[in-house]
Design a protein around this motif. Structure first.
Motif, PDB file in Angstrom:
ATOM      1  N   ARG A 247      50.730  35.142  47.460  1.00  0.00           N
ATOM      2  CA  ARG A 247      51.074  36.248  48.371  1.00  0.00           C
ATOM      3  C   ARG A 247      51.926  37.334  47.730  1.00  0.00           C
ATOM      4  N   ASP A 248      52.687  36.981  46.686  1.00  0.00           N
ATOM      5  CA  ASP A 248      53.613  37.953  46.093  1.00  0.00           C
ATOM      6  C   ASP A 248      52.992  38.768  44.963  1.00  0.00           C
TER       7      ASP A 248
ATOM      8  N   HIS B 165      50.709  40.199  50.391  1.00  0.00           N
ATOM      9  CA  HIS B 165      51.968  39.853  51.056  1.00  0.00           C
ATOM     10  C   HIS B 165      51.887  40.150  52.554  1.00  0.00           C
TER      11      HIS B 165
ATOM     12  N   GLY C 294      56.495  41.687  48.099  1.00  0.00           N
ATOM     13  CA  GLY C 294      55.322  42.527  48.271  1.00  0.00           C
ATOM     14  C   GLY C 294      55.627  43.950  48.680  1.00  0.00           C
TER      15      GLY C 294
END
Length: 230
Positions: free
Chosen positions: A72-73, A79, A138
């Motif tokens: 996700r990052d 993100h 993010g």
């Protein structure tokens, strides 16, 4: 001799607001009214879901997010998709509130520094020690640092979404050391995650861990950094 210190952001220098505060701010901004019991219940459900970035991890990652969650990052899009996906596990009065919640957490008002963060960074600056912020994130956290008066004390920001890699990948720590002109062997990494922040040790950086606690419960967790720097 330590010539540079790298700091994690969330849970290290800053702490995000509580899930209930986060929800209340968004409901107030949208003019949505819920009963006190509904607010408390919804905030609890969002916390269990892990929907607040920087807050508690999800108790369970939904199957449809299983592939997205670990990466996700790596970008702003991933993100947002991961965290709004978690938020959408919880029913809200208006579907638009899920994006509003995500947007809220990126504001300086959603974050507060740990009590000793500013004094420690100021002391490092006085000693001539270069400071970098290395974060799995993010979005651009620089406005948070500017709003709270921290930006003049930071020499470089190395953010995962801007590099497409995330801690513990050594490439992120390498980029930070290069940005500061520091040798990893003379650099200290300070963070709250043994998995993510501990990755700096692969380069030869010293590593110091702090506890990810509410700010009021960790008034002086960063002060040992000054002793480690010497």
């Amino acid at each position: 001799m330590t010539v540079a210190v790298l700091f994690d952001f969330s849970g290290t220098l800053f702490r995000v607001e509580s899930t209930e505060s986060w929800l209340r701010a968004v409901l107030d901004g949208a003019g949505v009214e819920l009963s006190e019991a509904e607010i408390v219940e919804t905030a609890r459900a969002l916390e269990i879901a892990g929907a607040l970035p920087g807050g508690a991890d999800p108790v369970r990652v939904p199957e449809e997010l299983a592939g997205l969650w670990p990466v996700r990052d790596r970008s702003a899009e991933l993100h947002r998709a991961a965290y709004t996906g978690l938020s959408r596990q919880v029913p809200l009065p208006d579907p638009a509130l899920h994006d509003a919640l995500y947007d809220r957490h990126m504001t300086p008002a959603a974050w507060g520094p740990y009590p000793d963060a500013l004094p420690v960074l100021s002391a490092l600056r006085e000693r001539g020690v270069r400071v970098g912020v290395v974060s799995n994130i993010g979005w651009d956290l620089r406005p948070v640092f500017r709003e709270h008066g921290f930006d003049p004390l930071v020499d470089a920001y190395v953010l995962s979404y801007e590099h497409g890699v995330q801690k513990p990948d050594p490439r992120l720590f390498t980029a930070a050391c290069e940005a500061l002109g520091a040798d990893p062997g003379s650099t200290l990494m300070v963070g709250d995650s043994r998995h993510a922040d501990g990755g700096a040790a692969a380069l030869g950086c010293a590593v110091h861990f702090v506890d990810h606690l509410p700010a009021a419960e960790r008034p002086d967790g960063l002060r040992p950094v000054l002793d480690l720097v010497g």
